[in-house]
Enzyme design. Structure first.
Site, PDB file in Angstrom:
ATOM      1  N   ASP A  11       0.311   4.573  -6.253  1.00  0.00           N
ATOM      2  CA  ASP A  11      -0.960   4.562  -7.139  1.00  0.00           C
ATOM      3  C   ASP A  11      -2.073   4.641  -6.634  1.00  0.00           C
ATOM      4  OD1 ASP A  11      -1.169   2.169  -6.042  1.00  0.00           O
ATOM      5  OD2 ASP A  11      -1.379   1.001  -7.875  1.00  0.00           O
ATOM      6  N   SER A  12      -2.278   5.015  -5.069  1.00  0.00           N
ATOM      7  CA  SER A  12      -3.552   5.481  -4.367  1.00  0.00           C
ATOM      8  C   SER A  12      -3.981   6.806  -4.941  1.00  0.00           C
ATOM      9  CB  SER A  12      -3.269   5.516  -3.028  1.00  0.00           C
ATOM     10  OG  SER A  12      -1.966   6.216  -2.885  1.00  0.00           O
TER      11      SER A  12
ATOM     12  N   ASP B  31       5.319   3.941  -7.941  1.00  0.00           N
ATOM     13  CA  ASP B  31       4.390   2.762  -8.165  1.00  0.00           C
ATOM     14  C   ASP B  31       4.350   2.428  -9.445  1.00  0.00           C
ATOM     15  OD1 ASP B  31       3.508   1.173  -5.940  1.00  0.00           O
ATOM     16  OD2 ASP B  31       1.729   2.651  -5.510  1.00  0.00           O
TER      17      ASP B  31
ATOM     18  N   LYS C 231       8.200   0.665  -7.254  1.00  0.00           N
ATOM     19  CA  LYS C 231       7.610  -0.533  -6.512  1.00  0.00           C
ATOM     20  C   LYS C 231       6.484  -1.133  -7.235  1.00  0.00           C
ATOM     21  CE  LYS C 231       4.403   0.678  -3.033  1.00  0.00           C
ATOM     22  NZ  LYS C 231       3.131  -0.105  -3.590  1.00  0.00           N
TER      23      LYS C 231
ATOM     24  N   GLU D 265       3.587  -4.353  -6.994  1.00  0.00           N
ATOM     25  CA  GLU D 265       2.728  -5.353  -6.084  1.00  0.00           C
ATOM     26  C   GLU D 265       3.092  -6.900  -6.484  1.00  0.00           C
ATOM     27  OE1 GLU D 265      -1.350  -4.238  -5.691  1.00  0.00           O
ATOM     28  OE2 GLU D 265      -0.932  -2.281  -5.120  1.00  0.00           O
TER      29      GLU D 265
ATOM     30  N   GLU E 262       1.226  -4.824   3.721  1.00  0.00           N
ATOM     31  CA  GLU E 262       0.038  -3.862   3.854  1.00  0.00           C
ATOM     32  C   GLU E 262      -0.946  -4.823   4.399  1.00  0.00           C
ATOM     33  OE1 GLU E 262      -1.136  -1.460   0.625  1.00  0.00           O
ATOM     34  OE2 GLU E 262      -3.304  -1.195   1.701  1.00  0.00           O
TER      35      GLU E 262
HETATM   36  O1  KIV Z   1      -0.247   3.385  -3.513  1.00  0.00           O
HETATM   37  C1  KIV Z   1       0.146   3.469  -2.444  1.00  0.00           C
HETATM   38  O2  KIV Z   1      -0.322   4.622  -1.799  1.00  0.00           O
HETATM   39  C2  KIV Z   1       0.605   2.435  -1.652  1.00  0.00           C
HETATM   40  C3  KIV Z   1       0.769   2.561  -0.372  1.00  0.00           C
HETATM   41  C4  KIV Z   1      -0.563   2.413   0.488  1.00  0.00           C
HETATM   42  C5  KIV Z   1       1.997   1.667   0.393  1.00  0.00           C
HETATM   43  O3  KIV Z   1       0.862   1.635  -2.021  1.00  0.00           O
END
Ligand code: KIV
Length: 292
Positions: free
Chosen positions: A69-70, A108, A138, A140, A207
């Site tokens: 989600d980055s 994510d 994924k 969090e 992280e």
């Molecule tokens: O969203 C992302 O890119 C991440 C990584 C930094 C692990 O969660």
């Protein structure tokens, strides 16, 4: 026999071709922990990918591609990952799956799509899996998310956890500083990882934590840990591809720049602009002649 691809250079389209290559499975990712412990396995390699072309280029070198989600900041210029939507993740996830043939693709779950209840998380995760073809999601969070990790895992959705610095919680954390500097915080992070590992997470991203926390966590959970700003002793590493390619002027301390692509793109654009303005481009090779 599975597929790999050749790229048609005229159109940049990938054409699947038969090859003795198989997409890495989630159970194989999980098994890597035991293989590493026996001295038989190499650390897991994961990079982020958001687009088909990047996926094509990274895929042969990675065990896992993360549709992170980055992308909120990297692709959309948003101030954090908080505004990222399921629709954005689904569109980019599908592109990355189309562009990859070897790596396991993990997507994510964006903020707001899974926290309210395990049932809500299942609906969001199922949508992402159906619309993208990704192998896993994924999410969090630590102990509070363990019931959700168990709910999804028991219903056929592999879950990668994410503990330590959790960017979706930036408004609670007050920033992106490293976590685990006090004994209390360090113990909490390790307990968080243990809780989601026990709930069935197949791997855990750790992280932005003090290195000793990452090492102790890696020793104390039975699934692979994948570090970012953590430790070389994790069972794998992940970076945002654009960070390690040098696309941004400033990157966090834990990023190693493996290229300076940003500078090279700017230089290419400058040369293009100068060629256009001087009428050096297009040249004779780039224009069509009439049939004689
Ligand atoms: O969203 C992302 O890119 C991440 C990584 C930094 C692990 O969660």
């Amino acid at each position: 026999m599975s597929t790999t691809f050749t790229v048609d250079t005229a159109t940049s389209r990938a054409t699947p071709v038969a090859a003795p290559m198989k997409r890495l499975t989630i159970p194989a990712v999980r098994r890597r922990k035991a293989e590493i412990a026996r001295g038989e396995g190499q650390p897991l390699v994961m990079l982020t990918a958001y687009t088909v072309r990047t996926a094509q280029l990274l895929d042969p070198h990675c065990d896992l591609l993360l549709v992170g989600d980055s992308l909120g900041q990297v692709i959309y210029g948003l101030p954090s990952t908080v505004p990222v939507t399921l629709e954005m993740m689904a569109a980019h996830g599908a592109a990355v799956v189309r562009g990859s043939y070897h790596a396991a693709v993990v997507i994510d779950m964006p903020f707001g799509s899974y926290e309210a209840s395990p049932e809500h998380a299942f609906a969001s995760a199922a949508r992402l899996m159906k619309e993208t073809g990704a192998a896993a999601v994924k999410l969090e969070g630590g102990a509070a998310m363990a019931p959700t990790v168990r709910f999804l895992s028991e219903r056929g959705i592999p879950v990668m956890g994410h503990v330590g610095l959790t960017p979706q919680a930036v408004n609670m954390l007050g920033g992106y500083g490293a976590r685990g500097r006090t004994q209390e915080e360090a113990s909490k992070i390790i307990e968080d990882a243990q809780a989601i590992a026990a709930a069935g997470a197949f791997a855990i991203v750790v992280e932005g934590v003090v290195e000793t926390v990452a090492i102790e966590m890696t020793r104390s959970v039975d699934c692979p840990t994948i570090g970012i700003g953590a430790s070389a002793q994790c069972d794998g590493q992940v970076l945002v591809a654009e960070d390690m390619l040098g696309m941004f002027e400033r990157v966090p301390r834990f990023v190693k720049r493996f290229d300076e692509l940003g500078e090279r793109i700017a230089a290419a654009a400058q040369t293009y602009a100068s060629d256009v303005r001087s009428r050096a481009f297009p040249g004779p090779e780039q224009v069509y002649a009439a049939k004689s």
